[in-house]
Write an enzyme that holds these catalytic residues in place. Structure first.
Site, PDB file in Angstrom:
ATOM      1  N   PHE A  12       0.826  -1.211   0.000  1.00 18.18           N
ATOM      2  CA  PHE A  12       0.000   0.000   0.000  1.00 18.18           C
ATOM      3  C   PHE A  12       0.863   1.266   0.000  1.00 18.18           C
ATOM      4  O   PHE A  12       0.929   2.012  -0.993  1.00 18.18           O
ATOM      5  CB  PHE A  12      -0.955  -0.084   1.203  1.00 18.18           C
ATOM      6  CG  PHE A  12      -1.579   1.205   1.623  1.00 18.18           C
ATOM      7  CD1 PHE A  12      -2.165   2.058   0.693  1.00 18.18           C
ATOM      8  CD2 PHE A  12      -1.610   1.565   2.971  1.00 18.18           C
ATOM      9  CE1 PHE A  12      -2.758   3.256   1.093  1.00 18.18           C
ATOM     10  CE2 PHE A  12      -2.198   2.747   3.377  1.00 18.18           C
ATOM     11  CZ  PHE A  12      -2.763   3.608   2.443  1.00 18.18           C
ATOM     12  N   ASP A  32      10.345  -6.966  -2.679  1.00 13.02           N
ATOM     13  CA  ASP A  32       9.071  -7.341  -2.034  1.00 13.02           C
ATOM     14  C   ASP A  32       8.881  -8.838  -2.268  1.00 13.02           C
ATOM     15  O   ASP A  32       9.212  -9.340  -3.342  1.00 13.02           O
ATOM     16  CB  ASP A  32       7.916  -6.548  -2.676  1.00 13.02           C
ATOM     17  CG  ASP A  32       6.679  -6.490  -1.790  1.00 13.02           C
ATOM     18  OD1 ASP A  32       6.250  -5.389  -1.435  1.00 13.02           O
ATOM     19  OD2 ASP A  32       6.127  -7.578  -1.464  1.00 13.02           O
ATOM     20  N   ASP A  54      12.750 -12.045  -0.279  1.00  7.16           N
ATOM     21  CA  ASP A  54      12.303 -11.905   1.108  1.00  7.16           C
ATOM     22  C   ASP A  54      13.392 -11.160   1.883  1.00  7.16           C
ATOM     23  O   ASP A  54      14.582 -11.470   1.723  1.00  7.16           O
ATOM     24  CB  ASP A  54      12.095 -13.311   1.689  1.00  7.16           C
ATOM     25  CG  ASP A  54      11.299 -13.275   2.965  1.00  7.16           C
ATOM     26  OD1 ASP A  54      10.192 -13.812   2.988  1.00  7.16           O
ATOM     27  OD2 ASP A  54      11.796 -12.685   3.964  1.00  7.16           O
ATOM     28  N   ALA A  78       8.965  -2.787   3.986  1.00  3.98           N
ATOM     29  CA  ALA A  78       8.504  -4.185   4.007  1.00  3.98           C
ATOM     30  C   ALA A  78       8.366  -4.644   5.447  1.00  3.98           C
ATOM     31  O   ALA A  78       9.248  -4.403   6.274  1.00  3.98           O
ATOM     32  CB  ALA A  78       9.493  -5.083   3.271  1.00  3.98           C
ATOM     33  N   ALA A  79       7.262  -5.279   5.737  1.00  5.01           N
ATOM     34  CA  ALA A  79       7.036  -5.729   7.107  1.00  5.01           C
ATOM     35  C   ALA A  79       5.853  -6.686   7.150  1.00  5.01           C
ATOM     36  O   ALA A  79       5.014  -6.684   6.241  1.00  5.01           O
ATOM     37  CB  ALA A  79       6.729  -4.537   8.019  1.00  5.01           C
ATOM     38  N   TYR A 145       3.454  -7.035  17.299  1.00  2.00           N
ATOM     39  CA  TYR A 145       3.743  -6.151  16.152  1.00  2.00           C
ATOM     40  C   TYR A 145       4.386  -4.851  16.640  1.00  2.00           C
ATOM     41  O   TYR A 145       5.414  -4.402  16.113  1.00  2.00           O
ATOM     42  CB  TYR A 145       2.451  -5.864  15.371  1.00  2.00           C
ATOM     43  CG  TYR A 145       2.575  -4.745  14.363  1.00  2.00           C
ATOM     44  CD1 TYR A 145       3.317  -4.906  13.201  1.00  2.00           C
ATOM     45  CD2 TYR A 145       1.952  -3.513  14.580  1.00  2.00           C
ATOM     46  CE1 TYR A 145       3.436  -3.863  12.274  1.00  2.00           C
ATOM     47  CE2 TYR A 145       2.066  -2.478  13.657  1.00  2.00           C
ATOM     48  CZ  TYR A 145       2.808  -2.659  12.514  1.00  2.00           C
ATOM     49  OH  TYR A 145       2.926  -1.627  11.607  1.00  2.00           O
ATOM     50  N   ASN A 174      -2.575   6.339  11.579  1.00  2.25           N
ATOM     51  CA  ASN A 174      -3.408   5.465  10.748  1.00  2.25           C
ATOM     52  C   ASN A 174      -3.432   5.986   9.317  1.00  2.25           C
ATOM     53  O   ASN A 174      -4.087   6.984   9.035  1.00  2.25           O
ATOM     54  CB  ASN A 174      -4.831   5.404  11.300  1.00  2.25           C
ATOM     55  CG  ASN A 174      -4.856   4.743  12.667  1.00  2.25           C
ATOM     56  OD1 ASN A 174      -4.561   5.363  13.681  1.00  2.25           O
ATOM     57  ND2 ASN A 174      -5.167   3.478  12.686  1.00  2.25           N
ATOM     58  N   ILE A 189     -11.268   2.271   7.397  1.00  4.25           N
ATOM     59  CA  ILE A 189     -11.764   3.085   6.278  1.00  4.25           C
ATOM     60  C   ILE A 189     -12.094   2.191   5.090  1.00  4.25           C
ATOM     61  O   ILE A 189     -13.164   2.305   4.488  1.00  4.25           O
ATOM     62  CB  ILE A 189     -10.741   4.181   5.917  1.00  4.25           C
ATOM     63  CG1 ILE A 189     -10.714   5.213   7.043  1.00  4.25           C
ATOM     64  CG2 ILE A 189     -11.046   4.819   4.559  1.00  4.25           C
ATOM     65  CD1 ILE A 189      -9.758   6.354   6.866  1.00  4.25           C
ATOM     66  N   ILE A 204     -20.144  -0.157  13.690  1.00  2.69           N
ATOM     67  CA  ILE A 204     -19.240   0.583  14.581  1.00  2.69           C
ATOM     68  C   ILE A 204     -19.207  -0.165  15.910  1.00  2.69           C
ATOM     69  O   ILE A 204     -20.251  -0.481  16.484  1.00  2.69           O
ATOM     70  CB  ILE A 204     -19.725   2.034  14.794  1.00  2.69           C
ATOM     71  CG1 ILE A 204     -19.555   2.845  13.499  1.00  2.69           C
ATOM     72  CG2 ILE A 204     -18.972   2.690  15.936  1.00  2.69           C
ATOM     73  CD1 ILE A 204     -19.952   4.314  13.614  1.00  2.69           C
TER      74      ILE A 204
HETATM   75  N1  LIG Z   1      -0.873   1.311   6.890  1.00  6.70           N
HETATM   76  C1  LIG Z   1      -0.715   1.891   8.065  1.00  6.70           C
HETATM   77  O1  LIG Z   1      -1.630   2.556   8.571  1.00  6.70           O
HETATM   78  C2  LIG Z   1       0.589   1.798   8.805  1.00  6.70           C
HETATM   79  C3  LIG Z   1       0.670   2.393  10.067  1.00  6.70           C
HETATM   80  C4  LIG Z   1       1.870   2.317  10.766  1.00  6.70           C
HETATM   81  C5  LIG Z   1       2.974   1.703  10.203  1.00  6.70           C
HETATM   82  N2  LIG Z   1       2.866   1.112   8.986  1.00  6.70           N
HETATM   83  C6  LIG Z   1       4.085   0.479   8.443  1.00  6.70           C
HETATM   84  O2  LIG Z   1       4.291   0.945   7.107  1.00  6.70           O
HETATM   85  C7  LIG Z   1       4.886  -0.083   6.310  1.00  6.70           C
HETATM   86  C8  LIG Z   1       4.054  -0.307   5.069  1.00  6.70           C
HETATM   87  O3  LIG Z   1       2.748  -0.705   5.479  1.00  6.70           O
HETATM   88  P1  LIG Z   1       1.547  -0.934   4.465  1.00  6.70           P
HETATM   89  O4  LIG Z   1       0.317  -0.493   5.129  1.00  6.70           O
HETATM   90  O5  LIG Z   1       1.917  -0.409   3.135  1.00  6.70           O
HETATM   91  O6  LIG Z   1       1.505  -2.530   4.461  1.00  6.70           O
HETATM   92  P2  LIG Z   1       1.479  -3.568   3.263  1.00  6.70           P
HETATM   93  O7  LIG Z   1       1.252  -4.901   3.911  1.00  6.70           O
HETATM   94  O8  LIG Z   1       0.567  -3.118   2.188  1.00  6.70           O
HETATM   95  O9  LIG Z   1       2.975  -3.491   2.705  1.00  6.70           O
HETATM   96  C9  LIG Z   1       4.038  -4.261   3.202  1.00  6.70           C
HETATM   97  C10 LIG Z   1       4.777  -4.838   2.007  1.00  6.70           C
HETATM   98  O10 LIG Z   1       5.881  -5.601   2.488  1.00  6.70           O
HETATM   99  C11 LIG Z   1       5.930  -6.840   1.785  1.00  6.70           C
HETATM  100  N3  LIG Z   1       6.560  -7.821   2.665  1.00  6.70           N
HETATM  101  C12 LIG Z   1       6.050  -8.366   3.789  1.00  6.70           C
HETATM  102  N4  LIG Z   1       6.927  -9.238   4.325  1.00  6.70           N
HETATM  103  C13 LIG Z   1       8.006  -9.226   3.502  1.00  6.70           C
HETATM  104  C14 LIG Z   1       9.236  -9.925   3.523  1.00  6.70           C
HETATM  105  N5  LIG Z   1       9.534 -10.834   4.490  1.00  6.70           N
HETATM  106  N6  LIG Z   1      10.137  -9.695   2.529  1.00  6.70           N
HETATM  107  C15 LIG Z   1       9.848  -8.808   1.535  1.00  6.70           C
HETATM  108  N7  LIG Z   1       8.696  -8.132   1.465  1.00  6.70           N
HETATM  109  C16 LIG Z   1       7.791  -8.337   2.448  1.00  6.70           C
HETATM  110  C17 LIG Z   1       4.485  -7.169   1.458  1.00  6.70           C
HETATM  111  O11 LIG Z   1       4.332  -8.072   0.376  1.00  6.70           O
HETATM  112  C18 LIG Z   1       3.917  -5.781   1.159  1.00  6.70           C
HETATM  113  O12 LIG Z   1       4.036  -5.465  -0.197  1.00  6.70           O
HETATM  114  C19 LIG Z   1       5.003  -1.297   7.216  1.00  6.70           C
HETATM  115  O13 LIG Z   1       6.328  -1.314   7.709  1.00  6.70           O
HETATM  116  C20 LIG Z   1       4.021  -1.036   8.336  1.00  6.70           C
HETATM  117  O14 LIG Z   1       4.414  -1.672   9.524  1.00  6.70           O
HETATM  118  C21 LIG Z   1       1.710   1.145   8.266  1.00  6.70           C
END
Ligand SMILES: NC(=O)c1ccc[n+]([C@@H]2O[C@H](COP(=O)([O-])OP(=O)(O)OC[C@H]3O[C@@H](n4cnc5c(N)ncnc54)[C@H](O)[C@@H]3O)[C@@H](O)[C@H]2O)c1
Length: 313
Positions: A12, A32, A54, A78-79, A145, A174, A189, A204
């Site tokens: 995302f 990714d 990975d 990535a996470a 997490y 968020n 959302i 809700i």
């Molecule tokens: N979306 C939010 O509201 C939010 C809030 C706080 C923090 N974050 C952080 O922002 C970052 C991005 O979040 P997002 O919402 O885009 O999530 P997401 O899950 O859409 O994106 C994470 C991406 O990492 C890739 N991934 C997961 N594990 C992997 C691995 N072992 N090796 C390689 N790629 C891997 C997934 O395929 C994915 O494309 C993350 O680190 C998340 O913790 C997001």
């Protein structure tokens, strides 16, 4: 042309970061494993190269750094990015979020990467009484997490101190916007939009007066890029909240969404979920005063863009 490595670039937030870097004329390497991301999200410019690797796979990551000696900045998104799987399988969460981050930091350092931007999360704070949450608020994560994101952050800071790397750890509130899937942290959302598109009554939990800090993905991307190009922070604590600094209740959020859909506000209230935090929003003063950054997108505008995406995708 500057080359930037973006991990999680099929996800995302990462895919929006890649789009912006391409607009800025950079070359981008995307790493990714597509576990939650989607290859269709990746910008199809000739200046993007995608590697399905990975981040825990140190051998293949090392080969990538050897092949691309000119990587100048790393944006590490990535996470394992969800709370529930981290509770169900904390070891896997830690392996990806901690070991994966160490892999990237270590290779970045060994290959002379100047700037490293790490995606942390407001989840590091856990439950806090005093609002808005400041960077000085002690971290007290409630979920595995939150713990793994905080541990990653500490490694990032340690590499900054040990090796003089320019590092930033951005604690996202968020985040919402196009390409988000319903299961991510700010999924409410996307869940509401999907319910409204199916003409279902949105649910809700609790009285709807609980608050969150919803920030549009474009503003998050701007914050990430500001930290990348500004030579890193010269501060002892490179953690920054990335937030609007405003709290929005779930009732307010749904009211604005119903306006976008041009329908009446008529939610189905169900029992509060145990453990849900009641009020939360984060100060963004540290980031706004350090960089020329401020969130630009009003909630109504961001929600409209997001609804348009789901309606026409
Ligand atoms: N979306 C939010 O509201 C939010 C809030 C706080 C923090 N974050 C952080 O922002 C970052 C991005 O979040 P997002 O919402 O885009 O999530 P997401 O899950 O859409 O994106 C994470 C991406 O990492 C890739 N991934 C997961 N594990 C992997 C691995 N072992 N090796 C390689 N790629 C891997 C997934 O395929 C994915 O494309 C993350 O680190 C998340 O913790 C997001």
């Amino acid at each position: 042309m500057e080359k930037i490595l973006v991990t999680g670039g099929a996800g995302f937030i990462g895919s929006h970061v890649v789009d912006r870097l391409i607009k800025k004329g950079k070359k981008v390497i995307v790493v990714d494993n597509l576990s939650s991301g989607n290859e269709e999200n990746i910008n199809n410019s000739n200046n993007v190269r995608f590697f399905q690797i990975d981040i825990t796979d140190s051998e293949n990551l090392k080969a990538l750094f050897v092949q691309h000696k000119d990587i100048e900045g790393v944006i590490h998104l990535a996470a394992q990015s969800k709370v529930t799987p981290s509770v169900e399988n904390p070891l896997e969460d830690a392996t990806i979020n901690i070991n994966g981050t160490i892999n990237l930091l270590d290779l970045s350092n060994k290959h002379g990467v100047k700037n490293f931007v790490y995606a942390s999360s407001a989840a590091v704070y856990g439950h806090t009484e005093t609002l808005p949450i400041q960077e000085e608020t002690p971290a007290s994560p409630l979920s595995p997490y939150g713990v793994s994101k905080y541990a990653g952050e500490e490694y990032v800071k340690a590499y900054g101190r040990l090796y003089g790397m320019n590092v930033s750890a951005l604690r996202f509130a968020n985040v919402y916007g196009p390409r988000q899937t319903a299961s991510t942290e700010a999924g409410v959302i996307t869940i509401f939009i999907e319910q409204l598109l199916r003409k279902e009554q949105p649910v809700i939990y609790g009285d709807g007066e609980q608050t969150r800090d919803f920030i549009y993905v474009d503003d998050v991307v701007s914050a990430v890029i500001s930290c990348l190009i500004n030579d890193g922070p010269s501060t002892h604590n490179p953690a920054f909240n990335v937030s609007t600094g405003e709290e929005t209740s779930i009732n307010q959020l749904l009211t604005v969404l119903c306006d976008v859909f041009n329908i009446d506000f008529n939610p189905n209230y169900e029992a509060e979920r145990p453990g849900d935090i009641k009020y939360s929003y984060l100060s963004n003063e540290k980031l706004t005063s350090k960089y020329q950054w401020s969130p630009k997108t009003q909630l109504g505008e961001g929600l409209k863009n997001t609804v348009d995406y789901y309606q026409f995708k």
